[in-house]
Scaffold this motif. Structure first.
Motif, PDB file in Angstrom:
ATOM      1  N   ILE A 261      32.401 -57.571  38.661  1.00 58.85           N
ATOM      2  CA  ILE A 261      31.962 -56.183  38.789  1.00 58.85           C
ATOM      3  C   ILE A 261      31.016 -55.816  37.650  1.00 58.85           C
ATOM      4  O   ILE A 261      29.972 -55.184  37.862  1.00 58.85           O
ATOM      5  N   ASP A 262      31.366 -56.219  36.429  1.00 59.49           N
ATOM      6  CA  ASP A 262      30.492 -55.953  35.277  1.00 59.49           C
ATOM      7  C   ASP A 262      29.118 -56.593  35.482  1.00 59.49           C
ATOM      8  O   ASP A 262      28.084 -55.981  35.190  1.00 59.49           O
ATOM      9  N   ARG A 263      29.117 -57.815  35.986  1.00 65.69           N
ATOM     10  CA  ARG A 263      27.850 -58.522  36.222  1.00 65.69           C
ATOM     11  C   ARG A 263      27.030 -57.817  37.301  1.00 65.69           C
ATOM     12  O   ARG A 263      25.807 -57.653  37.159  1.00 65.69           O
ATOM     13  N   ARG A 264      27.691 -57.369  38.344  1.00 71.10           N
ATOM     14  CA  ARG A 264      26.970 -56.705  39.434  1.00 71.10           C
ATOM     15  C   ARG A 264      26.486 -55.312  39.035  1.00 71.10           C
ATOM     16  O   ARG A 264      25.453 -54.857  39.526  1.00 71.10           O
TER      17      ARG A 264
ATOM     18  N   ILE B 120      29.995 -51.081  44.351  1.00 75.14           N
ATOM     19  CA  ILE B 120      30.063 -52.320  43.562  1.00 75.14           C
ATOM     20  C   ILE B 120      31.511 -52.637  43.219  1.00 75.14           C
ATOM     21  O   ILE B 120      31.927 -53.804  43.243  1.00 75.14           O
ATOM     22  N   ARG B 121      32.288 -51.622  42.927  1.00 74.14           N
ATOM     23  CA  ARG B 121      33.708 -51.842  42.609  1.00 74.14           C
ATOM     24  C   ARG B 121      34.495 -52.283  43.839  1.00 74.14           C
ATOM     25  O   ARG B 121      35.638 -52.716  43.723  1.00 74.14           O
ATOM     26  N   GLN B 122      33.871 -52.156  45.010  1.00 68.71           N
ATOM     27  CA  GLN B 122      34.461 -52.692  46.241  1.00 68.71           C
ATOM     28  C   GLN B 122      33.876 -54.070  46.570  1.00 68.71           C
ATOM     29  O   GLN B 122      33.971 -54.553  47.679  1.00 68.71           O
ATOM     30  N   ASP B 123      33.239 -54.672  45.579  1.00 66.71           N
ATOM     31  CA  ASP B 123      32.700 -56.034  45.698  1.00 66.71           C
ATOM     32  C   ASP B 123      31.398 -56.105  46.484  1.00 66.71           C
ATOM     33  O   ASP B 123      31.057 -57.162  47.033  1.00 66.71           O
TER      34      ASP B 123
END
Length: 254
Positions: free
Chosen positions: A59-62, A127-130
């Motif tokens: 998540i941090d990377r995205r 993003i936190r949902q992938d």
């Protein structure tokens, strides 16, 4: 645990690149022993710790690759300012199903109504949902597309964008662009049609989009592709910045 066995275990975990498991297995093993956990429960706890760490890193990377301004999030957005209908729409959008169906999101509103903040907040939650999200202002995106076209890299750039679940284009129509720039934007929209979501903010209604694309046929084709599968949010509210300035002035005068 015998030293030889511990060394072998460490070696295996290193080879499998299970960094978190390597750091935590001793502590988790002691916990499993004290709680009389089964072997499968112990193994599950080790793997859950590894997966959780990897998810946080992913998540941090995205979030970094998205280029989203992280200060514009749901915690700092005043949802109570929005009409009830829009709040209901946001609640649905936060479930992320529109991305699974390659649907688009369009947010219209006057300058200062919170369009950019809201769409950035939605992007972060996705993003936190992938999901993989890419954010750009329209002006910067056009520069990127046009430069790629001139360098004969446009197909490669479009392929890069195709890896994202949604492309956020902020402030379409805010700055008048040249026809060549809008042609490459149309190319991107055509590539994304039914293949990936586009999330757009604009202060111009569709009836004025001919100002953006310069050509009636291109305008009609662009609007058709965007609207065909879309959710439209209309922020018919006063400017947050103006209201904040007024409130500050009133406090200073009181």
């Amino acid at each position: 645990m015998a030293k030889k066995q511990e060394a072998q275990l460490n070696s295996c975990l290193m080879e499998l690149n299970l960094t978190t498991a390597r750091k935590q297995y001793t502590e988790l093993a002691e916990q499993a022993e004290s709680e009389s956990l089964s072997y499968s429960d112990f193994l599950l706890s080790v793997l859950e710790a590894e997966c959780q760490t990897r998810r946080i890193r992913r998540i941090d990377r995205r979030l970094r690759e998205s280029r989203l301004p992280l200060e514009k999030n749901l915690e700092t957005f005043e949802l109570k300012r929005l009409p009830q209908k829009v709040n209901r729409q946001i609640k649905t959008l936060l479930q992320g199903d529109f991305i699974n169906h390659n649907e688009n999101v369009l947010i219209f509103g006057n300058p200062g109504s919170g369009k950019t903040h809201l769409i950035c907040a939605l992007g972060q939650e996705l993003i936190r949902q992938d999901k993989r999200i890419y954010f750009s202002t329209c002006a910067l995106l056009l520069q990127e597309l046009l430069l790629a076209k001139k360098d004969l890299r446009l197909p490669r750039l479009l392929k890069k964008f195709s890896r994202f679940d949604a492309i956020i284009i902020d402030d379409i129509g805010y700055v008048q662009q040249e026809k060549e720039e809008m042609e490459v934007l149309f190319t991107l929209l055509a590539e994304r049609y039914e293949q990936g979501s586009v999330m757009i903010t604009s202060n111009l209604p569709f009836s004025k989009w001919e100002r953006i694309f310069k050509d009636p046929m291109m305008t009609a084709a662009a609007v058709d592709r965007i609207v065909h599968h879309s959710v439209i949010l209309e922020l018919n509210i006063a400017s947050y910045r103006i209201n904040t300035a007024k409130n500050r002035k009133l406090k200073e005068e009181s």
